[in-house]
Scaffold this active site. Sequence first.
Site, PDB file in Angstrom:
ATOM      1  N   HIS A  93     -84.793   0.332   7.988  1.00  0.00           N
ATOM      2  CA  HIS A  93     -85.769   0.690   8.786  1.00  0.00           C
ATOM      3  C   HIS A  93     -86.639  -0.486   9.711  1.00  0.00           C
ATOM      4  O   HIS A  93     -86.743  -1.545   9.181  1.00  0.00           O
ATOM      5  CB  HIS A  93     -86.715   1.355   7.899  1.00  0.00           C
ATOM      6  CG  HIS A  93     -87.601   2.169   8.813  1.00  0.00           C
ATOM      7  ND1 HIS A  93     -88.938   1.762   9.492  1.00  0.00           N
ATOM      8  CD2 HIS A  93     -87.921   3.654   9.093  1.00  0.00           C
ATOM      9  CE1 HIS A  93     -89.555   2.886  10.181  1.00  0.00           C
ATOM     10  NE2 HIS A  93     -88.779   3.787   9.864  1.00  0.00           N
ATOM     11  N   GLU A 161     -83.027   4.800  16.102  1.00  0.00           N
ATOM     12  CA  GLU A 161     -84.667   5.028  16.155  1.00  0.00           C
ATOM     13  C   GLU A 161     -84.980   3.720  17.143  1.00  0.00           C
ATOM     14  O   GLU A 161     -85.100   2.480  16.440  1.00  0.00           O
ATOM     15  CB  GLU A 161     -85.135   4.431  14.880  1.00  0.00           C
ATOM     16  CG  GLU A 161     -84.760   5.554  13.805  1.00  0.00           C
ATOM     17  CD  GLU A 161     -86.078   5.845  12.624  1.00  0.00           C
ATOM     18  OE1 GLU A 161     -86.646   6.910  12.732  1.00  0.00           O
ATOM     19  OE2 GLU A 161     -86.519   5.010  11.853  1.00  0.00           O
TER      20      GLU A 161
HETATM   21  C1  PEP Z   1     -89.740   6.762  10.978  1.00  0.00           C
HETATM   22  O1  PEP Z   1     -90.812   6.374  10.585  1.00  0.00           O
HETATM   23  O2  PEP Z   1     -88.625   6.857  11.040  1.00  0.00           O
HETATM   24  C2  PEP Z   1     -90.162   7.529  12.326  1.00  0.00           C
HETATM   25  C3  PEP Z   1     -89.422   7.858  12.907  1.00  0.00           C
HETATM   26  O3  PEP Z   1     -91.476   7.767  12.571  1.00  0.00           O
HETATM   27  P1  PEP Z   1     -92.342   8.651  13.592  1.00  0.00           P
HETATM   28  O4  PEP Z   1     -91.475  10.027  13.607  1.00  0.00           O
HETATM   29  O5  PEP Z   1     -93.707   8.867  13.350  1.00  0.00           O
HETATM   30  O6  PEP Z   1     -92.149   7.967  15.016  1.00  0.00           O
END
Ligand code: PEP
Length: 247
Positions: A93, A161
Amino acid sequence: MDKLIIANWKMNPKTSKEAGELFLAIKEGIKSIKELEIVICPPFLWLKEFAKEAHSIKIGGQNCHWEAGGAFTGEISAQMLSAAGADYVILGHSERRHFLGETDDIINSKIKAALKAKLRPILCVGENKGEEMHIVLETQLMGALKDLSINQIKNLVIAYEPVWAVFSDEASSPDSALSANLFIKKILTKLYSRFLADRTPVVYGGSVNAKNAVDYILKSQMQGLLVGGASLESAEFSKIIQNVSKA
Ligand code: PEP
């Protein structure tokens, strides 16, 4: 494969009471949903208790160590997660890469440990502001998957992400998420095979909410979503799930 909706609760909520209530409210809100795989990744403290009550919901850890045991203060092993009832574990992450210095080598060792413990790794990749998406994705994927055979990674999930979109109000456009998705598939094809690339779920994470969730499924061709902040509000999270189930 069913669409995957993964909740990353991070270091929330603040009390066991709130955590239990949130878990129950989510369970209640999605009880009629059959065709999606829902994964909740709570802090370690509540994982075992939730796993017992989870029914169709799957439980995941937010991290694991690469060793099976030993002098690693504050850490938890993949075997421990698995024995507690987890089926998944989030690895790499951006909050761990950037605040705790996790490197692609470390993430590679953790993926190996997770696979050995029969956990399904959710490998997070994504570029920061000002970085070139293709370069970052290729480097992170090659590093994290080093020495892993096609057979070993058949249960892998990849979460795209973009770092700037995580825990911000600035979600990626569905078009950029689509190009990241296609590029991830291209790298997997280069490293393994087209077959493996097609069957590896790629999910989107970064400021997902009930309004934008379906766009990532339909326009970005994502196999699911990784949801942080919005997964801490049972009504919003249930709405995301319901919207995706109808998409
Ligand atoms: C995450 O923590 O992986 C995430 C996507 O957070 P958020 O949805 O708050 O952006």
